[in-house]
Design an enzyme around this catalytic site. Sequence first.
Site, PDB file in Angstrom:
ATOM      1  N   ASP A  69      -4.488   1.950 -15.435  1.00 44.47           N
ATOM      2  CA  ASP A  69      -4.128   1.328 -16.726  1.00 44.47           C
ATOM      3  C   ASP A  69      -3.905  -0.185 -16.682  1.00 44.47           C
ATOM      4  O   ASP A  69      -2.968  -0.701 -17.297  1.00 44.47           O
ATOM      5  CB  ASP A  69      -2.879   1.999 -17.303  1.00 44.47           C
ATOM      6  CG  ASP A  69      -3.023   3.500 -17.463  1.00 44.47           C
ATOM      7  OD1 ASP A  69      -4.149   4.013 -17.334  1.00 44.47           O
ATOM      8  OD2 ASP A  69      -2.014   4.157 -17.710  1.00 44.47           O
ATOM      9  N   LYS A  79      -7.051   8.427 -21.129  1.00 43.90           N
ATOM     10  CA  LYS A  79      -5.952   9.381 -21.145  1.00 43.90           C
ATOM     11  C   LYS A  79      -4.922   9.026 -22.204  1.00 43.90           C
ATOM     12  O   LYS A  79      -4.851   7.893 -22.679  1.00 43.90           O
ATOM     13  CB  LYS A  79      -5.297   9.461 -19.772  1.00 43.90           C
ATOM     14  CG  LYS A  79      -4.595   8.185 -19.306  1.00 43.90           C
ATOM     15  CD  LYS A  79      -4.129   8.336 -17.854  1.00 43.90           C
ATOM     16  CE  LYS A  79      -3.363   7.121 -17.378  1.00 43.90           C
ATOM     17  NZ  LYS A  79      -2.052   6.963 -17.989  1.00 43.90           N
ATOM     18  N   CYS A 122       3.370   5.764 -15.531  1.00 38.41           N
ATOM     19  CA  CYS A 122       2.086   6.309 -15.092  1.00 38.41           C
ATOM     20  C   CYS A 122       1.935   6.381 -13.576  1.00 38.41           C
ATOM     21  O   CYS A 122       1.381   7.351 -13.053  1.00 38.41           O
ATOM     22  CB  CYS A 122       0.951   5.513 -15.723  1.00 38.41           C
ATOM     23  SG  CYS A 122       0.982   5.626 -17.535  1.00 38.41           S
TER      24      CYS A 122
END
Length: 195
Positions: free
Chosen positions: A20, A82, A116
């Site tokens: 990310d 996601k 995450c």
Amino acid sequence: MNKLLLGRFPVEKSALFVCDMQEKFASSIKYFPQIVANSKKLLESAKIMDIPVVYTEQYPKGLGHTVPELNITEYSKDKFEKLQFSMMTPELMNHLKGELKHINTVVLCGIEAHACIRHTAIDLIDQGFNVHVVVDACSSRTMVDRKYALKAIERMGANLITTESAIFGYAPDAGHPKFRKLRELLQEPSADTGL
């Protein structure tokens, strides 16, 4: 003793996961430019060593795509979008069971450490992977979140390493044929990320 617990990562069984590193986070994540610079070194080392790279983007419609500074598509075509915190989406899990079934070790970098990265580490460790979290290539919006996430991740059983430690781990012998190329990546010290 279990070799996975020794902190080694055999190149032929390793993958680099980049989590990310997206445009919308650039202004809110502490040390973001430095995290990007260190992650770029990890990507370069993965390319030198022919290590597969997997990356995710969290809700790219709202958070944008991976920052252009990483030039991520030069290193990987394995992108997974996601909504959940963990990188371990059903699609990525299938990829690990298929094309990457030989992988037992993951070197992990990205953001955010307490969300995450932490959840990805949990899922990987739970599935028996050897996990190495690159601490100077991970961050959060606050240093408190980052600090305690890294402590929790280490207690779970992941190895906490630095960018240089990861790169030297790929070729721990100066006689390795690719050692010189890896060493060139480290002519400049890794970017300081406040640890």
